[in-house]
Write an enzyme that holds these catalytic residues in place. Structure first.
Site, PDB file in Angstrom:
ATOM      1  N   GLU A 300       0.398  -1.396   0.403  1.00  0.00           N
ATOM      2  CA  GLU A 300      -0.098   0.475   0.387  1.00  0.00           C
ATOM      3  C   GLU A 300       0.644   0.970   0.353  1.00  0.00           C
ATOM      4  O   GLU A 300       1.655   1.374   0.766  1.00  0.00           O
ATOM      5  CB  GLU A 300      -0.899   0.184   1.026  1.00  0.00           C
ATOM      6  CG  GLU A 300      -1.417   1.244   1.701  1.00  0.00           C
ATOM      7  CD  GLU A 300      -2.584   1.496   3.013  1.00  0.00           C
ATOM      8  OE1 GLU A 300      -3.273   2.175   3.270  1.00  0.00           O
ATOM      9  OE2 GLU A 300      -2.113   1.266   3.760  1.00  0.00           O
ATOM     10  N   LYS A 355      -9.902   2.110  -2.302  1.00  0.00           N
ATOM     11  CA  LYS A 355     -10.353   1.649  -0.895  1.00  0.00           C
ATOM     12  C   LYS A 355     -11.007   2.528  -0.167  1.00  0.00           C
ATOM     13  O   LYS A 355     -11.655   3.176  -0.756  1.00  0.00           O
ATOM     14  CB  LYS A 355      -8.664   2.014   0.229  1.00  0.00           C
ATOM     15  CG  LYS A 355      -8.961   1.612   1.995  1.00  0.00           C
ATOM     16  CD  LYS A 355      -7.554   1.990   2.181  1.00  0.00           C
ATOM     17  CE  LYS A 355      -7.543   1.595   3.713  1.00  0.00           C
ATOM     18  NZ  LYS A 355      -6.241   1.585   4.555  1.00  0.00           N
ATOM     19  N   CYS A 405      -4.780  -2.945   3.620  1.00  0.00           N
ATOM     20  CA  CYS A 405      -4.761  -2.571   4.448  1.00  0.00           C
ATOM     21  C   CYS A 405      -5.690  -2.732   5.508  1.00  0.00           C
ATOM     22  O   CYS A 405      -6.113  -3.901   5.987  1.00  0.00           O
ATOM     23  CB  CYS A 405      -4.497  -1.638   5.138  1.00  0.00           C
ATOM     24  SG  CYS A 405      -3.056  -1.160   6.460  1.00  0.00           S
TER      25      CYS A 405
END
Length: 541
Positions: A300, A355, A405
């Protein structure tokens, strides 16, 4: 002449001064047990392999709640929650540091503890119903659902199931996901508390029959989990990369400076580190030191991408294989996003996933006006735009789930991707924000649970560690150290299997909420009726 007798001092009761102390002794002992039980629950989390401590912690909490009323359950539950969340979330201090001070950590811990306070209060309403451990466990797990909504847009970290990356309860994830695992753990704990109380009363009651329900609450969840272990498959059963249905995957862990929130100013360092580690990986591939991977994964936010990027084009071309590049991405005419981009060695950047579940105070600032009272830092930041598409990408001839994440903590992100045909889960993450804390290991534990829940291998790719390969049974086969530059290369199975958990989806979670609400309604009605009868009896007397 009358003689007046001298004044005789009133007799003194020796016990009088000690009565107030005795009156406070029991509440203080309960407070101490509530705090100790919460801390025991914290100790069950990674990096410690002490999954069995979680039911013991809830057993202590169950003993505290016995015989309490609504407000007592609220207070003891809040203390239990504070003792659990405060140590669990200390990594927030590594992240936010002096810019924010301890207030976000304390406020978030208190907000999450309040959910357990509410759970403790409601448990007192159902504690006298037949089969009380079942209803109490459903209530505690039901409080985890609103935690995914509030505070700060939701914070599901610290769910009971995330303490179970191995052990007897883990296989239950393949049936009912994190909610069922958490329910089984808490049921075992509350059943153990009830069993202890019944055993202590055995000499007086002289009957073994009352032991049956609490004993079943302890034994059945453990037995169910152990019975499911043989059904947890790990072999390849799908995919079209080769006849064995597996991929050779490499991760690039370039490393990052350990500066917490200061990492915002280290984008150039992150990019340079990952380009350097990528070059080393490419050299090892060319020399034959390692097999050529089918897929390379960058973690990420390892780089920043605006439009075309010839440097990344060259880096992926040197690898000679498709790559997933974790990037802070500026779409044309739009707000910045946290994205994973499919990068082809010949055609360059292609499809991407952005995300959906953003991290408070890192990717956006909730309640910005209030946050500015604590720190002027928010004046220099802008909020990222959340993505809206399912976390799945097509790369290397395979459909791959790509939760980023923090999203591994949310049930729907990985489940939607697997429902969309993903055969492998890739988890890019940037844990350098959180220093050498327990956060990376807590996140890896979530990945291990998801592996079993969806019967998929998980590849964790981190900027600074821990990167890891996780088998579909939750076993970690390879991993890196924190704050080191390293690469992992290995084969992972591709799987088409659809678990019962994926077929049931969110129905297990909302089913437990429904059970909890019905139990509370029955318990509250019974409590009102009992109190009304007590008042009538008092008036009659």
């Amino acid at each position: 002449m009358a003689v007046t007798a001298p004044d005789t001092p009133a007799p003194q009761t020796v016990d009088q001064p000690s009565r107030p102390r005795r009156r406070w002794r029991a509440p203080l002992l309960r407070l101490a047990l509530a705090a100790a039980s919460g801390f025991v629950c914290y100790l069950s989390f990674a990096p410690r392999d002490l999954w069995w401590l979680m039911p013991i912690g809830f057993a202590g909490f169950g003993l505290v709640l016995h015989g309490r009323r609504l407000w007592g359950g609220l207070g003891y539950g809040f203390v239990f929650g504070l003792a659990f969340f405060l140590p669990l979330l200390t990594w927030l201090e590594d992240f936010l540091g002096v810019q924010f001070g301890p207030w976000p950590w304390l406020a978030l811990s208190a907000a999450l503890a309040a959910y357990l306070g509410v759970g403790g209060a409601l448990c007192t309403l159902v504690a006298r119903l037949p089969g009380a451990p079942v209803w109490m466990a459903a209530l505690i797990i039901a409080t985890e659902t609103p935690r995914t909504w509030w505070p700060l847009g939701g914070f599901p970290w610290g769910r009971v199931a995330f303490s179970q990356p191995e052990g007897a309860f883990l296989p239950l994830a393949s049936v009912g996901g994190a909610p069922l695992v958490g329910f089984a753990v808490v049921l075992t704990g509350f059943g153990l508390a009830a069993l202890v109380r019944r055993v202590l009363r055995l000499r007086r009651d002289r009957s073994w029959r009352p032991l049956a329900v609490p004993a079943a609450a302890v034994v059945l969840p453990v037995a169910a989990g152990l019975a499911l272990w043989p059904t947890i498959g790990t072999g390849a059963d799908g995919g079209n990369s080769d006849s064995s249905g597996s991929l050779t995957v490499a991760t690039v862990q370039g490393n990052a400076p350990n500066v917490g929130l200061g990492l915002l100013n280290e984008a150039g360092t992150l990019r340079a580190n990952h380009l350097l580690q990528n070059e080393q990986l490419a050299q090892e591939i060319r020399s034959g030191a390692i097999p050529k991977p089918d897929l390379v994964v960058w973690p990420e936010t390892a780089t920043r991408v605006r439009g075309t990027d010839p440097v990344i084009d060259n880096a992926v071309a040197e690898l000679g294989t498709p790559a997933l590049i974790g990037a802070i991405y500026w779409p044309p005419g739009g707000r910045v996003q946290n994205s994973e981009i499919v990068w082809d060695p010949r055609t360059g950047a292609g499809e991407r996933y952005s995300k959906q579940e953003l991290v408070p105070f890192a990717e956006y600032v909730p309640a910005r006006a209030i946050a500015s009272w604590v720190t002027p830092f928010v004046d220099d930041t802008s909020d990222m735009a959340p993505g809206t598409s399912t976390a799945v990408l097509d790369i290397a001839g395979t459909r791959v789930a790509t939760p980023i994440c923090y999203e591994i903590a949310y049930d729907h992100v990985s489940r939607d991707a697997v429902d969309a045909g993903a055969k492998l889960i890739v988890l890019p993450t940037n844990n350098a924000w959180f220093g050498k804390s327990e956060m990376s290991y807590q996140q890896l534990a979530m990945a291990r649970l998801r592996a079993v829940e969806h019967s998929r291998a998980v590849v964790v790719s981190s900027t600074s560690g821990v990167s890891a390969f996780v088998q579909p049974d939750g076993t970690v086969t390879r991993s890196t150290e924190e704050f080191t530059a390293a690469s992992l290369v290995g084969r992972v199975p591709l799987r088409d299997t659809t678990t019962l958990s994926d077929r049931l989806g969110a129905s297990v979670e909302y089913g437990l909420i429904g059970i909890a609400l019905v139990a509370v309604a029955i318990g509250a009605a019974r409590t009102r009726r009992t109190r009304a009868e007590d008042r009538r009896t008092t008036v009659a007397e």
